[in-house]
Design a protein around this motif. Sequence first.
Motif, short mmCIF file in Angstrom:
data_model
loop_
_atom_site.label_atom_id
_atom_site.label_comp_id
_atom_site.label_asym_id
_atom_site.label_seq_id
_atom_site.Cartn_x
_atom_site.Cartn_y
_atom_site.Cartn_z
N SER A 108 4.07 9.65 -15.27
CA SER A 108 4.00 8.97 -13.97
C SER A 108 2.87 9.57 -13.15
O SER A 108 2.75 10.80 -13.03
CB SER A 108 5.32 9.14 -13.21
N LEU A 109 2.07 8.71 -12.59
CA LEU A 109 0.95 9.14 -11.75
C LEU A 109 1.36 9.13 -10.29
O LEU A 109 2.17 8.31 -9.86
CB LEU A 109 -0.25 8.21 -11.95
N GLU A 110 0.79 10.03 -9.53
CA GLU A 110 1.04 10.06 -8.09
C GLU A 110 -0.14 9.43 -7.36
O GLU A 110 -1.29 9.56 -7.78
CB GLU A 110 1.23 11.51 -7.61
N ARG A 111 0.17 8.74 -6.27
CA ARG A 111 -0.88 8.13 -5.47
C ARG A 111 -0.75 8.62 -4.03
O ARG A 111 0.34 8.57 -3.46
CB ARG A 111 -0.76 6.60 -5.51
N THR A 112 -1.86 9.08 -3.48
CA THR A 112 -1.87 9.55 -2.10
C THR A 112 -1.84 8.36 -1.15
O THR A 112 -2.66 7.44 -1.28
CB THR A 112 -3.12 10.41 -1.82
N VAL A 113 -0.91 8.36 -0.24
CA VAL A 113 -0.83 7.32 0.77
C VAL A 113 -1.64 7.77 1.98
O VAL A 113 -1.33 8.79 2.62
CB VAL A 113 0.63 7.03 1.18
N ARG A 114 -2.69 7.04 2.31
CA ARG A 114 -3.57 7.40 3.42
C ARG A 114 -3.02 6.87 4.74
O ARG A 114 -2.42 5.79 4.77
CB ARG A 114 -4.98 6.84 3.17
N PRO A 115 -3.24 7.59 5.82
CA PRO A 115 -2.77 7.11 7.13
C PRO A 115 -3.55 5.87 7.56
O PRO A 115 -4.67 5.65 7.11
CB PRO A 115 -3.04 8.30 8.06
N GLY A 116 -2.93 5.08 8.43
CA GLY A 116 -3.59 3.89 8.93
C GLY A 116 -2.89 2.63 8.46
O GLY A 116 -1.80 2.67 7.88
N PRO A 117 -3.52 1.47 8.70
CA PRO A 117 -2.90 0.20 8.32
C PRO A 117 -2.81 0.06 6.80
O PRO A 117 -3.53 0.76 6.06
CB PRO A 117 -3.85 -0.86 8.92
N PRO A 118 -1.94 -0.82 6.31
CA PRO A 118 -1.85 -1.03 4.86
C PRO A 118 -3.19 -1.42 4.26
O PRO A 118 -3.97 -2.17 4.86
CB PRO A 118 -0.83 -2.18 4.75
#
Length: 300
Positions: A108-118
Motif C-alpha cells: 500500500s502506498l501513502e499519499r500526502t494530502v496537501r492543505p487547501g482546496p480539493p
Amino acid sequence: MSDESLLIVSPECWRDACFSLPATRALARVRPTDILCPEPQRRLWEASGVSQVLTHDGSKKSLAESLTGIQHVLLWEDGVVAKACVKAAIPDRIGLPAPGLAKKLTRSLERTVRPGPPEHDVRRFLDTAATLGAEPFQQENFAALEIEGERYPDKVLIVADSDFGKNHEWPAGRWIELLEELPKHLLVLASGPLARKVAEATGIEVLEISDPIEAARFGQLIGADGSMPHVAAAFGTTCAVLYGPGDPDLIRPLGKQHSIIRRKVECSPCFVSSCPLDLRCQEDLSVGRVSNLLRGFIPA
C-alpha cells in the motif's frame, strides 16, 4: 514480460483512464510498462507508448489464468481485475488503499494530502507515479496522443448525450436554441437519444460514434459532462464542457485550453445519480450564458 516489468491495470471508466495517462507515460519512461485494459480502450493505450497492451473482457477466470507469472501490478481501483490479481497470486500488488482495494494489495502506498482546496483527480495518479520513482510533472507526459486516419480540424462535434446519466445532460430545447445560433455547416452531432431529438429539430448531421476515440477527429467539441470530452482532449481536441452536478475543479478535461461552462447553484456539485430537486444546475444554465462563453470558441 520481464521480472522488472510493471503491469498497470487501466481504470474501467474512460475519464479515469485518461486521468491515468500522464502517470502511466511517466512510469513507462523509467521501467518496462505494460497495460491491461478493457478491450474498448485498446486504441487509447496503443497510442500512449507503453510496451504492450493487453485486454480483457471482464471474465475473472480467464483473467487469472492470463496473469500467471506476472510479478508486479499497479492497481487503481477494486473490481474484477483486482480480484483476478489476488487469485493469480501476483506477489507485488501495488496501489493506494482505495475503497475495497486495500485488502487486495501487498504494497500500500501513502499519499500526502496537501492543505487547501480539493485537487484535480489527476493528482492521485501523478503522486503515485512519483512515489514509484517516475517524474510525472513533465510536459511530454501530457502531450496529445496521435490518432490515425483523417481529422476534421474545422468541424465542431456536438455531444449532447452523456454516458454519465441524464443528470449530466442539458435540456434538448436549450441545445436546439443554441445550435440555431451557430454556423450549421461546421457542426456534427454525436449519435444518441438526445442528439436525435436535436437533429430532428435543427437538421444537423448525426454521426454514429460507438468508439469515444472517434470524437478526437474533430478540432473542437462542445458537449455534456461525459467520457467523450476527456478522450477527445487526450488526442488534442479543444473542448467546451457543460457541467451540471459534476465538479469541474476535480474532473475537468486535462489542459488549460478547454472551456468550462456551468451555472453554479447551491446544491452542486452533488454527485447523485438522480436529482431529488428540480435539476436546477441544468435548468438554470441559460442559452445566453452558454452562447456568450462560446464566443470565439468556434472557428469563423
